[in-house]
Motif scaffolding. Structure first.
Motif, short mmCIF file in Angstrom:
data_model
loop_
_atom_site.label_atom_id
_atom_site.label_comp_id
_atom_site.label_asym_id
_atom_site.label_seq_id
_atom_site.Cartn_x
_atom_site.Cartn_y
_atom_site.Cartn_z
N MET A 111 0.84 -1.20 0.00
CA MET A 111 0.00 0.00 0.00
C MET A 111 0.88 1.26 0.00
O MET A 111 2.05 1.23 0.38
N ASN A 112 0.28 2.35 -0.41
CA ASN A 112 0.99 3.62 -0.46
C ASN A 112 1.47 3.99 0.95
O ASN A 112 0.67 4.16 1.87
N ARG A 141 2.40 6.64 2.14
CA ARG A 141 1.92 7.95 2.60
C ARG A 141 0.64 7.83 3.42
O ARG A 141 0.31 8.73 4.20
N LEU A 142 -0.09 6.72 3.24
CA LEU A 142 -1.29 6.52 4.04
C LEU A 142 -0.98 6.49 5.54
O LEU A 142 -1.81 6.86 6.36
N GLN A 202 -3.86 16.66 -5.79
CA GLN A 202 -3.23 15.54 -6.49
C GLN A 202 -2.86 15.96 -7.92
O GLN A 202 -1.85 15.52 -8.47
N LEU A 220 -0.98 13.01 0.76
CA LEU A 220 -1.10 11.98 -0.26
C LEU A 220 -0.62 12.45 -1.63
O LEU A 220 -0.37 11.64 -2.52
N GLY A 225 2.19 13.94 -1.81
CA GLY A 225 3.64 13.99 -1.63
C GLY A 225 4.14 15.36 -1.24
O GLY A 225 5.33 15.66 -1.38
#
Length: 398
Positions: free
Chosen positions: A1-2, A4-5, A107, A136, A138
């Motif tokens: 999973m990302n 950043r979560l 985003q 999310l 970045g």
């Protein structure tokens, strides 16, 4: 999973549920929940009728840009409300609620490459979507405290000078959540000047713009300010919603307007994002944007509640009347907002939101600490009853 979560914070209402674990509220009192900004005035019947009449649209794929008719109705509303002429083909997009668009725009806009601009400025306290959108995408959030001593304004002098060239996006919320602060023309000029100097984009969240207290004197909006200052909509994107204006939070319908070049790029992003609005929702939305009578009645009800509640609370909580929106941002006795909210829930079965849950520690303080947010969204009798219970709660605690 990302990964950043893992940077995301629990949402304020999850924190509230955890705060109330093990608490049994007074069973003799009916619950009154003033913690969440969810409008509870009835949805106007004509909007429901338009939704039903539009059910034939279920047989069609929606286009991301929305129908010409809907964009035309939004453009016409903006001209009535803000006195600006928007090109419905290039400067307006329907979105699935302002929350979705506020998140998605970050985003689409953040350049997360090694040398890209990766800072997003947010007011503090704030709507937590701003923070999540930044993380999310970045980007790095920079929280700018809004404090009583500066009238809850965003003080741009507190942004380090060497940070500006790293700033991609600045979120502002006017009328503000939770303070109800409205930005003045001077406030907008200062922000526009900084944007012109440093090249960042302004994301103006105006979802509370139609909740104000004196008919004929609406809060100044970003589009109006830009026009009055003669700068056009360069690097400006405005977000609004039908949720509060028209009492349709479940419709998930809003609008984005502004800089045509940015809107073109955002439309490209949304084409891949799969966020086209259902034709059924478009039909109901068009009806809502075209009507003002129900919005005037909506404002009347909120004004009535503030007029009834503030005199009751003025001797037990410290607050200023908001410029607009439907929140009271009130300082609590003793300064412990979480303990106040927990005790009020236990003793009086009234739910409010601790202010510290809406903010982050920044510049050595949590600017929400010691405050609670009271959303006057329930009926007039319920709001008055909640205020009376708060008076009793504070009186017994002192």
């Amino acid at each position: 999973m990302n990964p950043r979560l893992e940077q995301l914070h629990p949402y304020p209402f999850q924190k509230l549920r955890e705060l109330f674990v093990g608490v049994t509220p007074n069973p003799d009192l009916a619950p009154i929940n003033l913690s969440i900004g969810e409008p509870r005035h009835p949805t106007p019947q004509f909007i429901k009728d338009a939704l039903v009449a539009g059910l034939g649209g279920l047989s069609n794929y929606p286009i991301t840009q929305g129908s010409d008719a809907l964009r035309g109705s939004i453009s016409a509303w903006a001209e009535r409300r803000y006195g600006v002429k928007l090109d419905p083909a290039t400067e307006v997009l329907p979105v699935n609620g302002s929350r979705e668009a506020l998140f998605a725009f970050a985003q689409a806009s953040v350049d997360s490459s090694r040398h890209g601009r990766r800072v997003i400025i947010s007011p503090n306290p704030f709507y937590q979507i701003y923070e999540g959108a930044a993380l999310l995408a970045g980007a790095r959030p920079f929280f700018l405290n809004t404090l009583p001593e500066n009238g809850f304004s965003m003080d741009w002098s507190r942004v380090p000078e060497d940070l500006w060239e790293q700033v991609n996006l600045v979120y502002v919320c006017s009328p503000g959540n939770p303070t109800g602060k409205v930005m003045s023309l001077a406030d907008w000029k200062a922000l526009f000047d900084l944007s012109d100097q440093h090249g960042f984009v302004i994301a103006a969240d105006e979802c509370y713009s139609e909740i104000y207290f004196e008919e004929g004197k609406p809060p100044l909006g970003a589009l109006t300010a830009a026009q009055q200052l003669g700068r056009g909509f360069r690097n400006l994107i405005v977000f609004n919603s039908l949720s509060k204006r028209s009492n349709v939070p479940g419709l998930r319908s809003g609008m984005v307007a502004g800089d045509a070049a940015l809107m073109k790029a955002f439309l490209l992003y949304r084409t891949y994002h799969g966020s086209a609005m259902s034709p059924v929702v478009q039909a109901a939305s068009q009806a809502a944007w075209n009507d003002e009578a129900h919005v005037i009645e909506n404002r009347r009800q909120y004004a009535e509640k503030f007029a009834a509640v503030m005199p009751l609370l003025k001797d037990v909580l410290s607050f200023d009347a908001p410029d607009a929106a439907f929140y009271l941002w009130a300082r609590v006795p003793g300064g412990d907002d979480a303990a106040f909210a927990r005790g009020l829930y236990e003793k009086e079965h009234v739910t409010v939101l601790p202010g510290s849950f809406l903010a982050r520690d920044a510049a050595g303080v949590n600017p929400g600490k010691g405050f609670v947010r009271i959303a006057l969204v329930d009926s007039l009798p319920a709001c008055v009853e909640a205020a009376r219970r708060m008076v009793g709660f504070v009186g017994r605690a002192t």
